[in-house]
Motif scaffolding. Structure first.
Motif, short mmCIF file in Angstrom:
data_model
loop_
_atom_site.label_atom_id
_atom_site.label_comp_id
_atom_site.label_asym_id
_atom_site.label_seq_id
_atom_site.Cartn_x
_atom_site.Cartn_y
_atom_site.Cartn_z
N TYR A 1 35.37 -4.40 -13.05
CA TYR A 1 35.67 -3.37 -12.06
C TYR A 1 37.03 -3.65 -11.40
CZ TYR A 1 30.87 -1.58 -12.14
OH TYR A 1 29.68 -1.01 -12.52
N PHE A 2 37.68 -2.57 -10.97
CA PHE A 2 38.90 -2.67 -10.16
C PHE A 2 38.56 -2.25 -8.73
CE2 PHE A 2 40.73 -2.66 -14.30
CZ PHE A 2 41.97 -3.27 -14.20
N LYS B 1 36.36 -9.91 -10.08
CA LYS B 1 35.55 -10.85 -10.86
C LYS B 1 34.19 -10.26 -11.25
CE LYS B 1 37.67 -14.82 -8.54
NZ LYS B 1 37.43 -16.01 -7.69
N CYS B 2 33.94 -9.01 -10.84
CA CYS B 2 32.65 -8.36 -11.13
C CYS B 2 32.72 -7.60 -12.44
CB CYS B 2 32.28 -7.40 -10.00
SG CYS B 2 31.96 -8.22 -8.42
N SER B 3 31.95 -8.03 -13.42
CA SER B 3 31.94 -7.35 -14.72
C SER B 3 30.99 -6.15 -14.67
CB SER B 3 31.50 -8.31 -15.82
OG SER B 3 30.14 -8.65 -15.67
N LYS B 4 31.32 -5.14 -15.46
CA LYS B 4 30.46 -3.95 -15.54
C LYS B 4 29.14 -4.28 -16.23
CE LYS B 4 34.35 -0.72 -15.52
NZ LYS B 4 35.10 0.31 -16.27
N LEU C 1 30.67 -1.25 -8.20
CA LEU C 1 31.59 -2.07 -7.42
C LEU C 1 31.05 -2.22 -6.00
CD1 LEU C 1 34.48 -3.40 -7.17
CD2 LEU C 1 35.23 -1.17 -6.33
N THR C 2 31.03 -3.44 -5.50
CA THR C 2 30.58 -3.69 -4.12
C THR C 2 31.69 -4.37 -3.34
OG1 THR C 2 29.67 -5.88 -4.62
CG2 THR C 2 28.22 -3.96 -4.95
N GLU C 3 31.52 -4.41 -2.02
CA GLU C 3 32.53 -5.04 -1.16
C GLU C 3 32.62 -6.54 -1.42
OE1 GLU C 3 31.78 -4.16 2.88
OE2 GLU C 3 32.17 -2.01 2.70
N ASP C 4 31.56 -7.14 -2.00
CA ASP C 4 31.56 -8.58 -2.27
C ASP C 4 32.38 -8.96 -3.50
OD1 ASP C 4 29.91 -8.92 -0.10
OD2 ASP C 4 28.08 -8.74 -1.30
N GLY D 1 37.12 5.84 -1.67
CA GLY D 1 35.89 5.52 -2.39
C GLY D 1 35.73 6.37 -3.63
N HIS D 2 36.00 7.69 -3.51
CA HIS D 2 35.93 8.58 -4.67
C HIS D 2 37.00 8.21 -5.70
CE1 HIS D 2 32.91 11.15 -2.97
NE2 HIS D 2 33.65 11.47 -1.90
N SER D 3 38.18 7.80 -5.23
CA SER D 3 39.29 7.48 -6.13
C SER D 3 38.98 6.27 -6.99
CB SER D 3 40.58 7.23 -5.32
OG SER D 3 40.93 8.35 -4.56
#
Length: 433
Positions: A297-298, A326-329, A335-338, A282-284
């Motif tokens: 996001y990656f 597919k989640c844009s900043k 970043l979420t699990e979805d 998670g930290h990485s």
């Protein structure tokens, strides 16, 4: 990891192969490279009784041997495709499976060519399953010597007989038990021939008190050990008709010296699916997304290796693959699990170093990544064009690294799950060297 071995021709043909001239490396543009790999991959897929077909990824080694006959030897890498093994499609009509459950593998094959037709001499494939089960099987030709898995139940009566034979025919004061099967081969010759190499270890059961090995006999940590080779012939009723054995014993002190000594403060390997890594990963990924100016996001797709080391805290070193989501900043604060992975998005090969001192709430993450080479997704190249492009691949063995000139297959579909598209001319692609 599972092993698939295909042996279709026997010792006479292999002898012809070894008596040929020295192997010559052949170029990716040689049409025979693709034809030979195609024939061997079709044979592998044809033996799958369930699951999906495998699709060619790249050919890493290839050589041609001209003697009394022509043979091709090569190594090739494969990935699980999205076409069912029962669907009847050619593997060229399948795309790579876009899933964490996708399996990968590497095959080593030798093909013969006669009257412009290819046939398999030998083929061995090491398959690494994804999170889902992969159905594999072994096939052997009659009278061919073939490798056998160490956990094959057919070996159990032979190994039991081998241990009894050793304990009854040696003057050692204690009984020995099986430690490990190192290798095994079998052959069908009016019965079954077995050739097994295995290690044995001294137990706490003395011959004076125990006439035979029992389930409660325990291997001694500092006991004597040895390596044996046993040859057994089983008749058609699976009864052992003949058995020979040779063993090299060494005293227990040698075993103790050979064992790795504890090393306080040395790095230790961690299973890549260990819960211990959840916070560290998670930290990485948070650090990667903070430093990376990419608009999306990656998220971590695959953890390749992880170690930890106690140094006035804990230092974690992790190798992983991160993929664009597919989640844009712009639209998401974090970043979420979805967040789903983008199929044709960018992939990064990353190394993370995370130093943690929980009692001080201290976390220092450092992440370095580089983009993975990408192949432009196309289906096929028209006649007259090579289906490969040349790429340099690193191979590391015994502390040395060398570059291999690999042939990357270019004929993939543009989208996982899509139906075969009409043929179109291949687009040019650049490979990072």
């Amino acid at each position: 990891m599972k092993l698939i071995t295909t042996l279709l021709l026997c010792s006479g043909l292999l002898l012809t192969l070894t008596q040929g001239e020295e192997a010559q490396e052949i170029d990716c543009n040689d049409e025979a490279v693709f034809q030979a790999v195609d024939a061997s991959l079709k044979k592998l897929n044809a033996r799958l009784q369930s699951g999906n077909q495998f699709v060619l990824y790249r050919v890493t080694k290839r050589a041609k041997m001209d003697g009394s006959a022509t043979f091709y030897s090569f190594n090739y890498q494969i990935k699980e495709g999205n076409c069912s093994a029962q669907r009847g499609l050619a593997w060229q009509d399948c795309d790579f499976k876009d899933s964490e459950e996708a399996a990968t593998g590497e095959c080593t094959a030798t093909m013969g060519k006669k009257e412009n037709k290819f046939f398999i001499v030998t083929q061995t494939c090491k398959i690494t399953p994804g999170k889902g089960p992969i159905v594999t099987e072994e096939y052997h030709c009659a009278s061919c010597v073939h490798p056998i898995s160490a956990d094959n139940p057919d070996l159990e009566p032979v190994l039991k007989h081998a241990i009894e034979y050793f304990n009854n025919n040696t003057g050692h004061s204690h009984l020995f038990a099986l430690r490990e099967v190192k290798s095994a081969q079998g052959q069908v010759v009016g019965g079954l021939n077995f050739d097994i190499i295995y290690t044995i270890v001294q137990t706490n059961c003395s011959k004076e008190r125990f006439p035979s090995l029992r389930g409660d006999c325990v291997a001694l940590p500092n006991g004597d050990g040895g390596e044996c080779r046993g040859n057994a012939f089983l008749d058609t009723d699976n009864k052992i008709e003949d058995f020979t054995q040779s063993c090299d014993l060494h005293p227990g002190d040698d075993l103790v010296e050979a064992l790795p000594k504890p090393c306080p403060g040395c790095p230790r390997d961690i299973p890549v699916d260990s819960p211990e890594l959840k916070e560290v990963l998670g930290h990485s990924i948070a650090q990667l997304n903070t430093e990376n100016d990419h608009p999306f996001y990656f998220k971590i797709d695959t953890v390749k290796k992880a170690t930890s080391q106690v140094v006035a805290g804990t230092n974690y070193v992790i190798e992983f693959i991160a993929r664009e989501t597919k989640c844009s900043k712009e639209s998401n604060t974090e970043l979420t699990e979805d967040c789903e992975i983008k199929h044709l998005g960018q992939s990064l090969d990353c190394n993370a170093n995370v130093y943690m001192r929980p009692w001080e709430n201290k976390v220092i993450p450092t992440v370095k990544c580089q983009a993975l080479d990408k192949t432009i997704p196309i289906r096929r190249r028209p006649p007259g064009f090579s289906p490969f492009r040349s790429a340099k691949v690193q191979e590391t063995k015994a502390g040395t690294t060398r570059l291999l000139r690999a042939c990357e297959y270019k004929g993939r579909l543009s989208k996982a799950g899509a139906e075969p598209a009409p043929e179109r001319q291949a687009e040019s692609s650049q490979v990072k060297q």
